[in-house]
Scaffold this motif. Structure first.
Motif, PDB file in Angstrom:
ATOM      1  N   GLU A  76       0.825  -1.206   0.000  1.00 54.48           N
ATOM      2  CA  GLU A  76       0.000   0.000   0.000  1.00 54.48           C
ATOM      3  C   GLU A  76       0.860   1.257   0.000  1.00 54.48           C
ATOM      4  O   GLU A  76       0.559   2.238  -0.704  1.00 54.48           O
ATOM      5  CB  GLU A  76      -0.941  -0.009   1.210  1.00 54.48           C
ATOM      6  CG  GLU A  76      -2.023  -1.075   1.120  1.00 54.48           C
ATOM      7  CD  GLU A  76      -2.919  -1.083   2.350  1.00 54.48           C
ATOM      8  OE1 GLU A  76      -2.766  -0.180   3.207  1.00 54.48           O
ATOM      9  OE2 GLU A  76      -3.778  -1.978   2.453  1.00 54.48           O
ATOM     10  N   ALA A  80       0.916   4.065  -2.955  1.00 52.24           N
ATOM     11  CA  ALA A  80       0.703   5.478  -2.661  1.00 52.24           C
ATOM     12  C   ALA A  80       1.830   6.329  -3.235  1.00 52.24           C
ATOM     13  O   ALA A  80       1.584   7.392  -3.820  1.00 52.24           O
ATOM     14  CB  ALA A  80       0.587   5.686  -1.155  1.00 52.24           C
ATOM     15  N   ILE A 300      -5.168   4.906   0.560  1.00 46.69           N
ATOM     16  CA  ILE A 300      -4.026   4.911  -0.361  1.00 46.69           C
ATOM     17  C   ILE A 300      -4.072   6.146  -1.253  1.00 46.69           C
ATOM     18  O   ILE A 300      -3.052   6.817  -1.469  1.00 46.69           O
ATOM     19  CB  ILE A 300      -4.020   3.626  -1.204  1.00 46.69           C
ATOM     20  CG1 ILE A 300      -3.776   2.400  -0.309  1.00 46.69           C
ATOM     21  CG2 ILE A 300      -2.970   3.698  -2.309  1.00 46.69           C
ATOM     22  CD1 ILE A 300      -3.980   1.077  -1.020  1.00 46.69           C
TER      23      ILE A 300
END
Length: 323
Positions: A76, A80, A300
């Motif tokens: 994640e 991002a 995210i």
């Protein structure tokens, strides 16, 4: 005629290639994969490519990470950061510009609540830049954010609300976040599309509203979207295709059933799908875990956008500024 609903440029390309040999004229493709993240850049270069794809000229970058379904925290964070890199690549974002972030969608409907959920964790700093310039100075980028709701709640076209805000605060860049439609279940909440062409809210589910783009607002628009729904007719069509291919493999060649299956065209299958789904031909499907998916993917997206818009802030400083 059977029409597959999708907002993703990468899927529009796949659909075109299903019926044509070679790549799409007027469209360039660049694919990369690293650490379980696949990035596909589809660039529509001219009117010929736009007509074939059914989308405006511009860049469409897709980030695909199938393992996002399994709450991999490290993955994640990487997604991002990749989102932040793509937003910076596809726009003129920098610490000296004013950015307006718009969360599109209906916060009362979970699959459509992505935009409003992302807005909850966007670092808004426009007021800080104006009210405490000595304290924050050039360390932060001016960011404002809002979730304007939908026509059924406000009675006002979303594009009209966004246009009025843009005219008032005069941002240099608008970033929109919206839920999209996909043709494949496995892409739900695991795929992010970023484009510099703006967006027409609701187009993926046949509820197209006024466009939010450079032409309508007068400023560059970066659209960030994640598919959260699939058209039931698409699922039925894929299931019939799979059943057909399986039966063909297990049916004696030149038998009556074999000939029926081999000669069934798309229009025949579409008629069958309509009969099976009637009276819900326009049924839209979302996973039962959609509330969890929206929570995770919205986190995210907000982190990625914050990283792109606030490059001078540390993660701890960002966490202090998130409401």
């Amino acid at each position: 005629m059977f029409s597959i609903r999708t907002d993703l440029a990468v899927e529009a390309r796949e659909l075109y290639k299903d019926g044509h040999a070679g790549e799409i004229p007027g469209v360039s493709i660049d694919e990369k994969e690293e650490d379980g993240i696949k990035v596909v850049k589809v660039s529509i270069l001219n009117d010929e490519g736009a007509k074939a794809m059914g989308k405006p000229i511009g860049d469409y970058i897709t980030i695909e990470a199938p393992d996002l379904r399994y709450r991999d925290i490290e993955l994640e964070d990487k997604v991002a950061q990749k989102l932040a890199d793509v937003v910076k690549e596809i726009s003129n974002v920098n610490v000296n510009i004013k950015t307006l972030v718009i969360g599109l969608g209906n916060w009362n409907v979970t699959p459509d609540a992505l935009g409003p959920k992302v807005i909850e964790n966007i670092i808004v700093t426009r007021h800080l830049k104006e009210l405490a310039p000595l304290q924050f100075g050039d360390n932060i980028c001016s960011v404002s954010a809002m979730a304007p709701g939908v026509l059924g709640i406000t009675g006002i076209e979303t594009a009209e609300i966004v246009k009025s805000i843009v005219d008032k605060i005069k941002p240099d860049l608008v970033i929109t976040i919206d839920a999209l439609a996909s043709r494949r279940i496995e892409r739900l909440a695991t795929t992010i599309q970023i484009s510099n062409t703006g967006i027409s809210p609701g187009s993926g589910i046949g509820n197209k509203r006024s466009a939010i783009n450079m032409e309508s607002l007068g400023v560059p628009v970066v659209a960030v979207g994640v598919p959260t729904v699939v058209d039931a007719a698409t699922i039925a069509n894929d299931a019939i295709d799979h059943l057909e291919s399986t039966l063909v493999k297990n049916t004696t060649r030149n038998s009556p059933l074999y000939n029926v299956l081999k000669n069934m065209d798309k229009e025949d299958k579409y008629a069958l799908i309509k009969e099976v789904l009637s009276p819900d031909e326009n049924l839209i499907v979302t996973p039962k875990e959609i509330d969890l998916f929206i929570k995770n993917i919205s986190s995210i997206l907000s982190r990625g956008i914050n990283l792109a818009l606030q490059p001078n802030l540390t993660v701890d400083e960002m966490n202090q500024l998130v409401h």
